[in-house]
Write an enzyme that holds these catalytic residues in place. Structure first.
Site, PDB file in Angstrom:
ATOM      1  N   ILE A  31      22.715  19.060   7.039  1.00 12.71           N
ATOM      2  CA  ILE A  31      21.808  20.315   6.855  1.00 12.71           C
ATOM      3  C   ILE A  31      21.253  20.934   8.327  1.00 12.71           C
ATOM      4  O   ILE A  31      20.618  22.209   8.338  1.00 12.71           O
ATOM      5  CB  ILE A  31      20.450  19.964   6.040  1.00 12.71           C
ATOM      6  CG1 ILE A  31      19.528  18.876   6.712  1.00 12.71           C
ATOM      7  CG2 ILE A  31      20.911  19.550   4.723  1.00 12.71           C
ATOM      8  CD1 ILE A  31      18.456  18.836   5.880  1.00 12.71           C
ATOM      9  N   ASN A  86      25.367   6.903  15.591  1.00 16.83           N
ATOM     10  CA  ASN A  86      24.087   6.414  16.305  1.00 16.83           C
ATOM     11  C   ASN A  86      23.636   5.348  15.604  1.00 16.83           C
ATOM     12  O   ASN A  86      23.156   5.523  14.537  1.00 16.83           O
ATOM     13  CB  ASN A  86      23.078   7.519  16.418  1.00 16.83           C
ATOM     14  CG  ASN A  86      23.639   8.883  17.219  1.00 16.83           C
ATOM     15  OD1 ASN A  86      24.060   8.609  18.505  1.00 16.83           O
ATOM     16  ND2 ASN A  86      23.388   9.840  16.701  1.00 16.83           N
ATOM     17  N   GLN A  93      19.052   7.602  16.200  1.00 20.35           N
ATOM     18  CA  GLN A  93      19.437   7.577  14.936  1.00 20.35           C
ATOM     19  C   GLN A  93      18.093   7.930  14.095  1.00 20.35           C
ATOM     20  O   GLN A  93      17.146   7.205  14.333  1.00 20.35           O
ATOM     21  CB  GLN A  93      19.866   6.005  14.570  1.00 20.35           C
ATOM     22  CG  GLN A  93      20.085   5.981  13.014  1.00 20.35           C
ATOM     23  CD  GLN A  93      20.398   4.500  12.569  1.00 20.35           C
ATOM     24  OE1 GLN A  93      20.229   3.595  13.274  1.00 20.35           O
ATOM     25  NE2 GLN A  93      21.198   4.526  11.395  1.00 20.35           N
ATOM     26  N   GLU A  94      18.340   9.194  13.384  1.00 22.70           N
ATOM     27  CA  GLU A  94      17.118   9.585  12.734  1.00 22.70           C
ATOM     28  C   GLU A  94      16.754   8.852  11.565  1.00 22.70           C
ATOM     29  O   GLU A  94      15.524   8.942  10.828  1.00 22.70           O
ATOM     30  CB  GLU A  94      16.985  11.119  12.792  1.00 22.70           C
ATOM     31  CG  GLU A  94      17.122  11.747  14.200  1.00 22.70           C
ATOM     32  CD  GLU A  94      17.189  13.264  14.143  1.00 22.70           C
ATOM     33  OE1 GLU A  94      17.482  13.690  13.172  1.00 22.70           O
ATOM     34  OE2 GLU A  94      17.051  13.835  15.483  1.00 22.70           O
ATOM     35  N   HIS A  99      25.435   6.373   9.317  1.00 22.65           N
ATOM     36  CA  HIS A  99      26.161   7.674   9.156  1.00 22.65           C
ATOM     37  C   HIS A  99      26.767   7.872  10.201  1.00 22.65           C
ATOM     38  O   HIS A  99      26.874   7.772  11.204  1.00 22.65           O
ATOM     39  CB  HIS A  99      25.231   8.702   8.558  1.00 22.65           C
ATOM     40  CG  HIS A  99      24.241   9.037   9.453  1.00 22.65           C
ATOM     41  ND1 HIS A  99      23.405   8.083   9.725  1.00 22.65           N
ATOM     42  CD2 HIS A  99      24.189   9.933  10.690  1.00 22.65           C
ATOM     43  CE1 HIS A  99      22.155   8.802  10.653  1.00 22.65           C
ATOM     44  NE2 HIS A  99      22.949   9.787  11.247  1.00 22.65           N
TER      45      HIS A  99
END
Length: 139
Positions: A31, A86, A93-94, A99
């Site tokens: 997104i 990540n 990595q958020e 992923h």
């Protein structure tokens, strides 16, 4: 995991621009894309890192990654791809759900190679580092 946004996408609780799906893996458009066609491939089962998931599932994640690259090649026609994961906050990595980012690359897109993301050269000889890694495999 109850509050994981990617688990909600995988379970159909949140909408996404899904582009490919198997029984255990889903691929959808990011997104906040860094390029046209920037896609994410996730296992439907929650796990933050590669080491938390079964080998068979990781293999399926990468088979889907390959299929998504083929789809992007046929549709978007990029010049190349940057594919990366990540793992952990320090890496960026958020969302704490494994992923794979598939980012289509184009000539003169302003991006850098993945190895340019970090500049933290080791202070010790790489042979010493390799020795430590080999010893860890003996345990």
């Amino acid at each position: 995991m109850e509050d994981c946004i990617f688990c909600k996408i995988a379970n159909g609780e949140l909408e996404s621009e899904k582009i490919y799906e198997t029984e255990n893996v889903i691929a959808f458009l990011d997104i906040n894309p860094k390029a046209p066609g920037h896609s994410l491939v996730i296992p439907k089962k929650h796990g933050k890192t590669l080491t938390e998931l079964e080998d068979e599932l990781i293999a399926e994640v990468f088979r889907v990654t390959k299929e998504v690259e083929k789809l992007l090649n046929r549709s978007i026609k990029p010049d190349a791809f940057t594919v990366g994961i990540n793992e952990g906050e320090a890496s960026g990595q958020e969302i704490p759900h494994l992923h794979v980012n598939i980012i289509p690359r184009f000539e003169d897109d302003g991006g850098v190679p993945i190895q340019a993301v970090v500049n933290n050269s080791p202070k010790e000889e790489i042979s010493n580092i390799a020795s430590k890694i080999r010893k860890a495999s003996e345990k």
